[in-house]
Write a protein that holds these residues in place. Structure first.
Motif, short mmCIF file in Angstrom:
data_model
loop_
_atom_site.label_atom_id
_atom_site.label_comp_id
_atom_site.label_asym_id
_atom_site.label_seq_id
_atom_site.Cartn_x
_atom_site.Cartn_y
_atom_site.Cartn_z
N MET A 41 -12.61 -2.53 6.78
CA MET A 41 -12.02 -2.99 5.53
C MET A 41 -11.76 -4.49 5.52
N VAL A 42 -11.90 -5.14 6.69
CA VAL A 42 -11.71 -6.57 6.68
C VAL A 42 -12.95 -7.28 7.19
N HIS A 69 2.88 -11.05 -2.37
CA HIS A 69 2.81 -10.36 -1.06
C HIS A 69 3.83 -9.24 -1.01
N ILE A 77 -4.89 -0.15 7.72
CA ILE A 77 -5.10 -1.59 7.71
C ILE A 77 -4.23 -2.26 6.65
N GLU A 78 -4.03 -1.59 5.51
CA GLU A 78 -3.21 -2.18 4.46
C GLU A 78 -1.76 -2.31 4.93
N ASP A 79 -1.28 -1.25 5.59
CA ASP A 79 0.08 -1.28 6.13
C ASP A 79 0.19 -2.39 7.16
N GLY A 126 1.49 -9.72 8.01
CA GLY A 126 1.27 -10.95 7.26
C GLY A 126 0.20 -11.82 7.87
N ILE A 127 -0.65 -11.21 8.69
CA ILE A 127 -1.66 -12.01 9.40
C ILE A 127 -2.81 -12.33 8.44
N SER A 128 -3.43 -13.48 8.64
CA SER A 128 -4.58 -13.81 7.78
C SER A 128 -5.87 -13.55 8.56
N ARG A 129 -7.00 -13.84 7.97
CA ARG A 129 -8.28 -13.52 8.61
C ARG A 129 -8.39 -14.12 10.01
N VAL A 153 1.48 -0.78 -0.81
CA VAL A 153 1.32 -0.06 0.45
C VAL A 153 2.21 1.17 0.50
N TYR A 197 2.56 -6.35 -2.80
CA TYR A 197 1.59 -5.68 -1.94
C TYR A 197 2.29 -4.79 -0.93
N SER A 198 3.24 -5.38 -0.15
CA SER A 198 3.79 -4.60 0.95
C SER A 198 4.81 -3.58 0.50
N ALA A 235 -6.47 -9.72 3.35
CA ALA A 235 -7.67 -9.75 4.18
C ALA A 235 -8.57 -8.57 3.88
N SER A 236 -8.01 -7.52 3.26
CA SER A 236 -8.83 -6.36 2.94
C SER A 236 -9.48 -6.47 1.57
N LEU A 248 -1.65 -5.16 7.43
CA LEU A 248 -1.70 -6.48 6.80
C LEU A 248 -0.39 -6.80 6.10
N ALA A 249 0.19 -5.78 5.46
CA ALA A 249 1.43 -6.01 4.73
C ALA A 249 2.56 -6.36 5.70
N ARG A 250 2.62 -5.65 6.83
CA ARG A 250 3.74 -5.88 7.75
C ARG A 250 3.53 -7.08 8.65
N ARG A 297 -11.63 -4.74 -3.53
CA ARG A 297 -12.63 -5.65 -2.95
C ARG A 297 -13.98 -5.60 -3.65
#
Lengths: 142, 146
Positions: free
Chosen positions: A141-142, B99, A56-58, A64-67, B107, B102-103, B77-78, A60-62, B11
């Motif tokens: 995780m989200v 960001h 999930i971290e990968d 860039g989507i938000s909730r 990551v 982060y990435s 989001a996590s 989100l990082a790639r 979190r």
């Protein structure tokens, strides 16, 4: 584990088969070790869960989507962005329950099951159960 | 342009990492206390701005500035929270930089490393050096501070 791809497209195709073979080897070994289909399903789910928690971290990082604001957005994010990003396929979202809290992801050509046929003796085995675990781990995780 | 320090929280509020490049004044309390204070502040301010907001919020808390420093905040989001303190001359906010941290750093070097357990403070030397290198290469980082 992430090397830059200098040779072009061909090595990517080879590593796709390697991925399928590796997954098949994992399932085969689990079947030898645990013998029961249910137990193997559980192990695959656990493995998938551990993968999902990091994946999930990968993602989100790639991406860039938000909730996501509602469950439909979530289903689209999983099918159109997540699966596309990691497996290169886009499952279709269908079978929405009347309450809108359940849906099905239908995968046409799953790279995990290329060349695989399940014999009748293992009819209870959910071969791709790792995917369920991955989705469960990631969404938790989200 | 100066970068003062950096915090990373997960979190549940564990401080996963803290780094400083130029801190001229200490907080006057133990590090553990300071992390708890920082996390508590972030939590409260996020909740506060959402309640008080006269319109629907998209991103929420971005940064705060004082006369002497600016605190930039980015949350994934996590639930991972990235905090960077710079001097107040930095225009806008450094969320894109956070960001990128982060990435490209978190990551790549922590998430993808199966030996790094995700809920524990980061002890990876690789992460430390990559982060240090990245921050020092930032255009906002001043060469004359150590």
């Amino acid at each position: 584990m992430s090397r830059p791809n200098v040779k072009g497209l061909d090595p990517k195709k080879v590593s796709g088969e390697l991925f399928t073979l590796t997954y098949g080897a994992i399932v085969a070994q689990l079947l030898k070790d645990y013998e029961s289909d249910e137990e193997v399903n559980k192990q695959l789910d656990r493995m998938g869960y551990n993968i999902g928690v990091r994946l999930i971290e990968d993602f989100l990082a790639r991406s860039g989507i938000s909730r996501c604001n509602d469950f439909r957005e979530t289903s689209d994010a999983i099918a159109k962005i997540g699966f596309k990003m990691f497996l290169g396929i886009t499952p279709s979202v269908s079978n929405w329950s009347p309450a809108g809290d359940e849906f099905s992801l239908q995968i046409e050509s799953n790279p995990l099951v290329d060349f695989v046929e399940l014999p009748d003796s293992h009819s209870n085995l959910s071969y791709c159960n790792i995917l369920c675990g991955v989705i469960r781990g990631a969404l938790e995780m989200v | 342009m100066v970068v003062y320090n950096f915090y990373l929280f997960d979190r549940v509020g564990t401080c996963l990492y803290y780094a400083e490049w130029c801190r001229r004044k200490k907080a006057g309390m133990a590090n553990v206390e300071e992390y708890k204070l920082m996390y508590g502040m972030l939590f409260s301010i996020k909740s506060f701005i959402t309640r008080i907001s006269p319109v629907d919020l998209k991103d929420g808390f971005l940064c705060y500035s004082t006369s002497k420093y600016k605190l930039h905040f980015y949350e994934t989001a996590s639930g991972l929270k990235f905090v960077l303190n710079t001097d107040s001359g930095v225009p806008g906010n450094l969320r894109d930089t956070l960001h990128q941290i982060y990435s490209q750093i978190y990551v790549e070097h922590i998430v993808k490393n199966p030996m790094c357990s995700l809920g524990d403070p980061i002890s990876s030397e690789l992460f430390k050096s990559k982060l240090d290198e990245f921050v020092r290469a930032l255009p906002v980082f001043s060469a004359k501070t150590s």
